[in-house]
Design a protein around this motif. Sequence first.
Motif, PDB file in Angstrom:
ATOM      1  N   MET A   1       0.842  -1.189   0.000  1.00 44.58           N
ATOM      2  CA  MET A   1       0.000   0.000   0.000  1.00 44.58           C
ATOM      3  C   MET A   1       0.882   1.245   0.000  1.00 44.58           C
ATOM      4  SD  MET A   1      -2.924  -1.005   2.799  1.00 44.58           S
ATOM      5  CE  MET A   1      -1.709  -1.509   4.014  1.00 44.58           C
ATOM      6  N   GLY A   2       0.609   2.181  -0.912  1.00 44.67           N
ATOM      7  CA  GLY A   2       1.391   3.397  -0.969  1.00 44.67           C
ATOM      8  C   GLY A   2       2.663   3.297  -1.782  1.00 44.67           C
ATOM      9  N   SER A   3       2.877   2.170  -2.459  1.00 50.20           N
ATOM     10  CA  SER A   3       4.107   2.009  -3.251  1.00 50.20           C
ATOM     11  C   SER A   3       4.002   2.663  -4.624  1.00 50.20           C
ATOM     12  CB  SER A   3       4.450   0.520  -3.411  1.00 50.20           C
ATOM     13  OG  SER A   3       3.413  -0.156  -4.102  1.00 50.20           O
ATOM     14  N   GLY A   4       2.789   3.008  -5.055  1.00 45.19           N
ATOM     15  CA  GLY A   4       2.609   3.670  -6.341  1.00 45.19           C
ATOM     16  C   GLY A   4       2.171   2.746  -7.457  1.00 45.19           C
ATOM     17  N   LYS A   5       1.588   1.606  -7.109  1.00 43.03           N
ATOM     18  CA  LYS A   5       1.164   0.614  -8.104  1.00 43.03           C
ATOM     19  C   LYS A   5       0.143   1.175  -9.093  1.00 43.03           C
ATOM     20  CE  LYS A   5      -0.828  -2.471  -5.714  1.00 43.03           C
ATOM     21  NZ  LYS A   5      -1.162  -1.345  -4.839  1.00 43.03           N
ATOM     22  N   THR A   6      -0.902   1.776  -8.561  1.00 41.83           N
ATOM     23  CA  THR A   6      -1.993   2.229  -9.422  1.00 41.83           C
ATOM     24  C   THR A   6      -1.527   3.337 -10.362  1.00 41.83           C
ATOM     25  OG1 THR A   6      -3.615   1.621  -7.740  1.00 41.83           O
ATOM     26  CG2 THR A   6      -4.347   3.127  -9.467  1.00 41.83           C
ATOM     27  N   THR A   7      -0.740   4.268  -9.839  1.00 48.46           N
ATOM     28  CA  THR A   7      -0.208   5.339 -10.688  1.00 48.46           C
ATOM     29  C   THR A   7       0.640   4.767 -11.812  1.00 48.46           C
ATOM     30  OG1 THR A   7      -0.206   6.935  -8.867  1.00 48.46           O
ATOM     31  CG2 THR A   7       1.261   7.389 -10.720  1.00 48.46           C
ATOM     32  N   LEU A   8       1.540   3.828 -11.479  1.00 48.45           N
ATOM     33  CA  LEU A   8       2.391   3.243 -12.516  1.00 48.45           C
ATOM     34  C   LEU A   8       1.558   2.438 -13.507  1.00 48.45           C
ATOM     35  CD1 LEU A   8       5.203   2.863 -13.662  1.00 48.45           C
ATOM     36  CD2 LEU A   8       5.422   0.793 -12.257  1.00 48.45           C
ATOM     37  N   THR A   9       0.578   1.706 -13.023  1.00 48.30           N
ATOM     38  CA  THR A   9      -0.288   0.932 -13.921  1.00 48.30           C
ATOM     39  C   THR A   9      -0.967   1.843 -14.934  1.00 48.30           C
ATOM     40  OG1 THR A   9      -0.686  -0.763 -12.227  1.00 48.30           O
ATOM     41  CG2 THR A   9      -2.269  -0.630 -14.029  1.00 48.30           C
ATOM     42  N   GLN A  10      -1.497   2.965 -14.461  1.00 44.98           N
ATOM     43  CA  GLN A  10      -2.153   3.917 -15.360  1.00 44.98           C
ATOM     44  C   GLN A  10      -1.178   4.454 -16.400  1.00 44.98           C
ATOM     45  OE1 GLN A  10      -3.500   6.662 -12.368  1.00 44.98           O
ATOM     46  NE2 GLN A  10      -5.486   5.650 -12.110  1.00 44.98           N
ATOM     47  N   MET A  11       0.035   4.769 -15.985  1.00 44.36           N
ATOM     48  CA  MET A  11       1.032   5.322 -16.894  1.00 44.36           C
ATOM     49  C   MET A  11       1.497   4.289 -17.920  1.00 44.36           C
ATOM     50  SD  MET A  11       3.224   7.631 -14.165  1.00 44.36           S
ATOM     51  CE  MET A  11       4.311   8.362 -15.407  1.00 44.36           C
ATOM     52  N   LEU A  12       1.660   3.042 -17.485  1.00 43.66           N
ATOM     53  CA  LEU A  12       2.076   1.988 -18.412  1.00 43.66           C
ATOM     54  C   LEU A  12       0.983   1.684 -19.432  1.00 43.66           C
ATOM     55  CD1 LEU A  12       3.929  -0.446 -15.981  1.00 43.66           C
ATOM     56  CD2 LEU A  12       4.954   1.157 -17.623  1.00 43.66           C
TER      57      LEU A  12
ATOM     58  N   LEU B   1      12.589   7.445  -6.692  1.00 43.49           N
ATOM     59  CA  LEU B   1      11.992   7.723  -7.993  1.00 43.49           C
ATOM     60  C   LEU B   1      10.723   8.557  -7.832  1.00 43.49           C
ATOM     61  CD1 LEU B   1      12.258   4.229  -9.752  1.00 43.49           C
ATOM     62  CD2 LEU B   1      13.849   6.151  -9.903  1.00 43.49           C
ATOM     63  N   ASP B   2      10.471   9.389  -8.816  1.00 37.83           N
ATOM     64  CA  ASP B   2       9.200  10.128  -8.914  1.00 37.83           C
ATOM     65  C   ASP B   2       8.745  10.043 -10.368  1.00 37.83           C
ATOM     66  OD1 ASP B   2       7.013  11.730  -8.710  1.00 37.83           O
ATOM     67  OD2 ASP B   2       8.104  13.579  -8.229  1.00 37.83           O
ATOM     68  N   TYR B   3       8.349   8.827 -10.763  1.00 35.80           N
ATOM     69  CA  TYR B   3       8.030   8.588 -12.172  1.00 35.80           C
ATOM     70  C   TYR B   3       6.770   9.303 -12.622  1.00 35.80           C
ATOM     71  CZ  TYR B   3       5.630   4.829  -9.628  1.00 35.80           C
ATOM     72  OH  TYR B   3       4.889   4.112  -8.719  1.00 35.80           O
ATOM     73  N   GLU B   4       5.944   9.751 -11.670  1.00 36.58           N
ATOM     74  CA  GLU B   4       4.740  10.497 -12.053  1.00 36.58           C
ATOM     75  C   GLU B   4       5.098  11.902 -12.538  1.00 36.58           C
ATOM     76  OE1 GLU B   4       0.315  11.640 -10.325  1.00 36.58           O
ATOM     77  OE2 GLU B   4       1.862  10.964  -8.926  1.00 36.58           O
ATOM     78  N   HIS B   5       6.163  12.477 -11.998  1.00 36.40           N
ATOM     79  CA  HIS B   5       6.486  13.873 -12.304  1.00 36.40           C
ATOM     80  C   HIS B   5       7.832  14.051 -13.015  1.00 36.40           C
ATOM     81  CE1 HIS B   5       3.719  14.151  -8.736  1.00 36.40           C
ATOM     82  NE2 HIS B   5       3.096  14.912  -9.610  1.00 36.40           N
ATOM     83  N   ARG B   6       8.690  13.026 -12.997  1.00 35.95           N
ATOM     84  CA  ARG B   6       9.987  13.134 -13.661  1.00 35.95           C
ATOM     85  C   ARG B   6      10.046  12.150 -14.825  1.00 35.95           C
ATOM     86  NH1 ARG B   6      12.886  13.403  -8.242  1.00 35.95           N
ATOM     87  NH2 ARG B   6      13.590  11.287  -8.668  1.00 35.95           N
ATOM     88  N   PRO B   7       9.996  12.640 -16.061  1.00 35.23           N
ATOM     89  CA  PRO B   7       9.997  11.755 -17.231  1.00 35.23           C
ATOM     90  C   PRO B   7      11.190  10.817 -17.270  1.00 35.23           C
ATOM     91  CG  PRO B   7       9.415  13.987 -17.882  1.00 35.23           C
ATOM     92  CD  PRO B   7       9.842  14.061 -16.446  1.00 35.23           C
ATOM     93  N   GLU B   8      12.346  11.261 -16.787  1.00 36.04           N
ATOM     94  CA  GLU B   8      13.527  10.400 -16.816  1.00 36.04           C
ATOM     95  C   GLU B   8      13.371   9.182 -15.912  1.00 36.04           C
ATOM     96  OE1 GLU B   8      14.559  13.867 -13.933  1.00 36.04           O
ATOM     97  OE2 GLU B   8      13.368  13.506 -15.747  1.00 36.04           O
ATOM     98  N   ASP B   9      12.619   9.328 -14.816  1.00 33.37           N
ATOM     99  CA  ASP B   9      12.379   8.188 -13.926  1.00 33.37           C
ATOM    100  C   ASP B   9      11.418   7.193 -14.577  1.00 33.37           C
ATOM    101  OD1 ASP B   9      14.033   9.342 -12.102  1.00 33.37           O
ATOM    102  OD2 ASP B   9      12.459   9.987 -10.715  1.00 33.37           O
ATOM    103  N   PHE B  10      10.398   7.716 -15.250  1.00 33.79           N
ATOM    104  CA  PHE B  10       9.480   6.824 -15.948  1.00 33.79           C
ATOM    105  C   PHE B  10      10.193   6.102 -17.089  1.00 33.79           C
ATOM    106  CE2 PHE B  10       5.998   6.171 -19.148  1.00 33.79           C
ATOM    107  CZ  PHE B  10       5.365   5.147 -18.461  1.00 33.79           C
ATOM    108  N   LYS B  11      11.065   6.796 -17.804  1.00 29.11           N
ATOM    109  CA  LYS B  11      11.837   6.179 -18.883  1.00 29.11           C
ATOM    110  C   LYS B  11      12.726   5.065 -18.339  1.00 29.11           C
ATOM    111  CE  LYS B  11      15.001   7.147 -22.718  1.00 29.11           C
ATOM    112  NZ  LYS B  11      15.908   6.020 -22.385  1.00 29.11           N
TER     113      LYS B  11
END
Length: 207
Positions: free
Chosen positions: A9-20, A182-192
């Motif tokens: 809980m709170g690890s960012g699963k749902t946010t990453l799922t939406q982005m992927l 990591l802040d993949y929601e706000h930093r494109p380099e982290d999502f990449k």
Amino acid sequence: MYIVTAGNMGSGKTTLTQMLCKHYGWTPRYEQVAANPYIEDYYKDIPRWVLGMEVFFLKERFRDLLAINAASDKETIIQDRSIFEGVYVFARNNYEMGNMQPRDFETYMELFESMMMVARQPDLMIYLRASVPHLVANIQKRGREYEQGLAIEYLRGLNENYDDFIFNQYKGECLVIDVDELDYEHRPEDFKYIVDRIDARLFGLFK
């Protein structure tokens, strides 16, 4: 293809799922936490409501798994938390903390093992590994009222069971991503960075 985003809980699963899903065009399958009729009572009195809550989640995740089995040959589905985590992390943590009685846990596990006779293992599990302080900060930020009183020991136990499940029990293909920095929601380099690691796995460059 069948992908899972795993994590506490709170690890960012749902946010990453939406982005992927947006990046790859995958079809999401989200965990229906709010639809669980036991959830608010559970956080008020865990031993009283634990069996009903865990069985409800098990039933819903098995239903999802059957739907994924039927569809994943035609499209790529990414699931926000799997049936395996529900059992080997959340239910086991409740058992180890004394919230679930041994006979209830045994019955629960027998039900799960029967379900596994028709289960399909994910093609890739993406485990978002986070420290307890990181989890607490995210849980407070998203502001779900029933989560605000969670004990640190509860989250720590879940983290320990996640690590044991991923590193010692799970036999499938797994990608571990440490997310504290990591802040993949706000930093494109982290999502990449995450996408590049997923691409390497999906195209057979296993490291």
